[in-house]
Design an enzyme around this catalytic site. Structure first.
Site, mmCIF file in Angstrom:
data_model
loop_
_atom_site.group_PDB
_atom_site.id
_atom_site.type_symbol
_atom_site.label_atom_id
_atom_site.label_comp_id
_atom_site.label_asym_id
_atom_site.label_seq_id
_atom_site.Cartn_x
_atom_site.Cartn_y
_atom_site.Cartn_z
ATOM 1 N N THR A 85 0.864 -1.182 0.000
ATOM 2 C CA THR A 85 0.000 0.000 0.000
ATOM 3 C C THR A 85 0.904 1.236 0.000
ATOM 4 O O THR A 85 1.080 1.883 1.023
ATOM 5 C CB THR A 85 -0.919 0.027 1.252
ATOM 6 O OG1 THR A 85 -0.105 -0.181 2.425
ATOM 7 C CG2 THR A 85 -1.981 -1.033 1.185
ATOM 8 N N THR A 121 -0.930 -3.280 5.320
ATOM 9 C CA THR A 121 -1.206 -2.121 6.180
ATOM 10 C C THR A 121 -2.158 -1.200 5.438
ATOM 11 O O THR A 121 -1.806 -0.666 4.374
ATOM 12 C CB THR A 121 0.108 -1.376 6.490
ATOM 13 O OG1 THR A 121 0.989 -2.308 7.122
ATOM 14 C CG2 THR A 121 -0.118 -0.193 7.403
ATOM 15 N N ARG A 151 9.709 -6.902 10.587
ATOM 16 C CA ARG A 151 10.747 -5.935 10.218
ATOM 17 C C ARG A 151 11.591 -6.547 9.125
ATOM 18 O O ARG A 151 11.934 -7.738 9.206
ATOM 19 C CB ARG A 151 11.683 -5.679 11.412
ATOM 20 C CG ARG A 151 11.046 -5.014 12.593
ATOM 21 C CD ARG A 151 11.881 -5.240 13.843
ATOM 22 N NE ARG A 151 11.990 -6.671 14.172
ATOM 23 C CZ ARG A 151 12.855 -7.190 15.040
ATOM 24 N NH1 ARG A 151 13.715 -6.425 15.649
ATOM 25 N NH2 ARG A 151 12.857 -8.487 15.286
ATOM 26 N N GLU A 152 11.949 -5.749 8.120
ATOM 27 C CA GLU A 152 12.890 -6.249 7.116
ATOM 28 C C GLU A 152 14.200 -6.556 7.830
ATOM 29 O O GLU A 152 14.587 -5.876 8.777
ATOM 30 C CB GLU A 152 13.080 -5.209 6.020
ATOM 31 C CG GLU A 152 11.859 -5.140 5.133
ATOM 32 C CD GLU A 152 11.970 -4.084 4.059
ATOM 33 O OE1 GLU A 152 13.091 -3.749 3.660
ATOM 34 O OE2 GLU A 152 10.924 -3.596 3.627
ATOM 35 N N LEU A 254 15.873 3.903 20.286
ATOM 36 C CA LEU A 254 16.382 5.204 20.732
ATOM 37 C C LEU A 254 17.770 5.439 20.160
ATOM 38 O O LEU A 254 18.585 6.116 20.770
ATOM 39 C CB LEU A 254 16.427 5.258 22.272
ATOM 40 C CG LEU A 254 15.099 5.493 22.991
ATOM 41 C CD1 LEU A 254 15.318 5.641 24.493
ATOM 42 C CD2 LEU A 254 14.353 6.724 22.463
ATOM 43 N N CYS A 264 8.002 1.465 5.031
ATOM 44 C CA CYS A 264 6.874 1.418 5.970
ATOM 45 C C CYS A 264 6.710 2.677 6.815
ATOM 46 O O CYS A 264 5.763 3.421 6.622
ATOM 47 C CB CYS A 264 7.000 0.203 6.884
ATOM 48 S SG CYS A 264 6.799 -1.325 5.985
ATOM 49 N N LYS A 267 5.824 6.237 5.090
ATOM 50 C CA LYS A 267 4.525 6.335 4.397
ATOM 51 C C LYS A 267 3.376 5.968 5.333
ATOM 52 O O LYS A 267 2.269 6.484 5.190
ATOM 53 C CB LYS A 267 4.514 5.503 3.111
ATOM 54 C CG LYS A 267 4.642 3.998 3.261
ATOM 55 C CD LYS A 267 3.365 3.262 2.960
ATOM 56 C CE LYS A 267 3.574 1.760 3.065
ATOM 57 N NZ LYS A 267 2.405 1.030 3.502
HETATM 58 C C1 UDX Z 1 8.915 -1.286 10.526
HETATM 59 C C2 UDX Z 1 8.335 -1.827 11.849
HETATM 60 O O1 UDX Z 1 9.400 -2.008 12.794
HETATM 61 C C3 UDX Z 1 7.619 -3.130 11.606
HETATM 62 O O2 UDX Z 1 7.050 -3.628 12.807
HETATM 63 C C4 UDX Z 1 6.538 -2.906 10.556
HETATM 64 O O3 UDX Z 1 5.856 -4.104 10.276
HETATM 65 C C5 UDX Z 1 7.147 -2.343 9.285
HETATM 66 O O4 UDX Z 1 7.861 -1.146 9.574
HETATM 67 P P1 UDX Z 1 11.070 -1.837 9.035
HETATM 68 O O5 UDX Z 1 10.624 -0.732 8.129
HETATM 69 O O6 UDX Z 1 11.508 -3.126 8.434
HETATM 70 O O7 UDX Z 1 9.897 -2.204 10.078
HETATM 71 O O8 UDX Z 1 12.308 -1.271 9.874
HETATM 72 P P2 UDX Z 1 12.629 -0.837 11.364
HETATM 73 O O9 UDX Z 1 13.520 -1.808 11.979
HETATM 74 O O10 UDX Z 1 11.412 -0.469 12.117
HETATM 75 O O11 UDX Z 1 13.485 0.487 11.074
HETATM 76 C C6 UDX Z 1 12.888 1.602 10.425
HETATM 77 C C7 UDX Z 1 13.862 2.735 10.265
HETATM 78 O O12 UDX Z 1 14.146 3.339 11.523
HETATM 79 C C8 UDX Z 1 15.220 2.349 9.676
HETATM 80 O O13 UDX Z 1 15.590 3.310 8.706
HETATM 81 C C9 UDX Z 1 16.167 2.393 10.868
HETATM 82 O O14 UDX Z 1 17.474 2.701 10.502
HETATM 83 C C10 UDX Z 1 15.540 3.501 11.696
HETATM 84 N N1 UDX Z 1 15.836 3.426 13.142
HETATM 85 C C11 UDX Z 1 15.435 2.345 13.865
HETATM 86 C C12 UDX Z 1 16.505 4.469 13.766
HETATM 87 O O15 UDX Z 1 16.867 5.463 13.142
HETATM 88 N N2 UDX Z 1 16.762 4.379 15.114
HETATM 89 C C13 UDX Z 1 16.373 3.320 15.861
HETATM 90 O O16 UDX Z 1 16.627 3.326 17.071
HETATM 91 C C14 UDX Z 1 15.698 2.261 15.215
#
Ligand code: UDX
Length: 439
Positions: A85, A121, A151-152, A254, A264, A267
């Site tokens: 989506t 989603t 999570r990817e 954090l 994800c 968007k």
């Molecule tokens: C996310 C959600 O975690 C997941 O539950 C949902 O189903 C899809 O979206 P994802 O996009 O795979 O998953 O990545 P995630 O691990 O959440 O990280 C997202 C972004 O945040 C990344 O760019 C990562 O680098 C950043 N991030 C994460 C930070 O900048 N700081 C952090 O402490 C954690």
């Protein structure tokens, strides 16, 4: 059980293979024949740890097939909707046309007693609309919403050992029978103690939007603290460690730095704001606008820092960028903060060389004007400035003394607060990071 999975991207392909590994007979359906061919041959069309082995094992049992012919789903009794989506062009709202198309294909093969299980989603209210479509097409079939939280980079583990399962069941959807079917489907997962919550359709959709909004808020909160630390001379990593020890806060999510990206979080928070606006609840989510703004500011700040380090202009400077994926252990470059920074610097006249262990092909497709290097050595050669923008273990573990011998000038900007600042400084590097004091 006989299961179909519509949409074989990051979510659907992993879900299909995991369902087969749980003992179900699975047909994965995707409109892209090249994706179907790759998956059928046991070649994942994206990088995801443990997925290739799982896929090949599942194909070997004969319980998993992929096709672009949706009629192949006719034998299945449970049909998963796993399509994307994306954000609509020029708007914040989500584009649910792929979900509508998938459900449109599923209703062609529905039989009384079948269950359609939404995992994508979607904006709240979509599931109830789709339930009406399902009931109209086949009165004895039902629809539930079972959001995915994977999570990817951890997709296989998150699918087989999730923190929780949420079943959103609508009125008129044979509540008890539906829950029994889902429990049977996830029997192995539930047997390992994974909690499951049964809610109404709207709550299940909102759980996903709220979870992603909370995670995005946590990241932007610490990045806002990083901005304050930069002005006040504080250290955001020490601050995160200290507040993270409060059990009510917790240390995860954090990590201050370049902020969130990917297919994800960015968007999803925008789509949530757009949907709240449509529902007349926009005031409730105005804070997400700030969360988004803080996040986008980090990218600009990173380029500003690069410019500062190069004495006011990066034009003509040779800059090495380590990392192109939006996060480590993924080759996904959708809304990647690292690539965004690399492209901004290129547009400002720098000669940028980007490397990444897995994402170069995807990155080159999106930003063909950037230069790409297959190895860290190649990227570092002669660099006047190094930016670490994705915290891949191979970059975190780089030997600063060895790296120093490769570059032109030993200046590093740590965009993910992932390097050992003391070790890099001791090796003779000029080290700077977002939200941390200068040496
Ligand atoms: C996310 C959600 O975690 C997941 O539950 C949902 O189903 C899809 O979206 P994802 O996009 O795979 O998953 O990545 P995630 O691990 O959440 O990280 C997202 C972004 O945040 C990344 O760019 C990562 O680098 C950043 N991030 C994460 C930070 O900048 N700081 C952090 O402490 C954690």
């Amino acid at each position: 059980m006989k299961v179909s999975v519509f949409g074989c991207g990051y979510l659907g392909a992993v879900h299909a293979a995991c369902m087969a590994s749980l003992g179900h007979d699975v047909v994965g359906v995707d409109v892209l024949p090249e994706k179907v061919d790759a998956l059928s041959a046991g070649r994942p069309p994206f990088h995801e740890p443990d997925f290739a082995e799982l896929l090949q094992r599942a194909l070997g049992t004969g319980r998993l097939v992929f096709t672009s012919d949706s009629a192949a789903a006719a034998d299945a009794t449970v049909h998963f909707v796993c399509v994307g989506t994306p954000q609509r062009r020029g708007e914040n709202a989500a584009d649910v046309s792929h979900v509508d198309a998938a459900v449109g294909s599923i209703v062609q093969v529905l039989k009384p007693g079948d269950l359609v299980v939404g995992k994508s989603t979607v904006p709240v209210g979509t599931a109830s609309r789709l339930a009406d479509t399902v009931h109209a097409a086949c009165p004895g079939a039902h629809l539930v919403w079972n959001p995915e939280f994977l999570r990817e980079g951890h997709a296989v583990a998150d699918t087989l050992e999730p923190d929780r399962l949420v079943y959103g069941v609508g009125t008129g959807d044979a509540h008890e029978e539906t829950v029994v079917v889902l429990d049977e489907l996830y029997a192995t997962v539930l047997a390992s103690g994974v909690p499951r919550l049964v809610t109404d359709l709207a709550t299940a959709e909102l759980v996903k939007a709220a979870a992603n909004s909370f995670l995005a808020t946590k990241i932007s909160f610490i990045n806002a603290m990083a901005e304050v630390c930069e002005s006040a001379g504080g250290d955001v990593t020490a601050l995160a460690d200290a507040i993270g020890m409060d059990q009510r806060i917790g240390r995860s999510f954090l990590n201050a730095g370049l902020g969130f990206g990917g297919g994800c979080l960015p968007k999803d928070i925008r789509a949530f704001m757009a949907r709240a606006g449509e529902l007349g609840a926009d005031q409730a989510l105005t804070f997400l606008r700030e969360v988004d703004a803080i996040n986008m500011r980090r990218r600009v700040r990173m380029v500003d820092l690069a410019r500062e380090e190069c004495g006011g202009s990066i034009a003509g400077r040779r800059i090495a960028v380590l990392g192109a994926a939006f996060k480590p252990h993924s080759d996904d470059v959708r809304d990647s903060p690292a690539l965004n920074v690399a492209a901004q610097m290129q547009l400002q006249g720098a000669s940028v060389v980007v490397t990444d262990p897995k994402a170069i092909a995807n990155a080159a497709q999106r930003w063909p004007d950037l230069q790409f290097a297959d190895t860290v050595e190649e990227a570092l050669a002669g660099a006047e400035l190094v930016l670490v923008l994705t915290e891949w273990p191979e970059y975190v573990e780089l030997d600063p003394a060895e790296a120093k011998r490769m570059v032109g000038e030993a200046r590093v900007l740590d965009g993910r607060n992932c390097l050992d600042a003391d070790a890099w400084r001791s090796a003779g590097w000029h080290y700077r990071a977002l939200g941390r004091p200068r040496a």
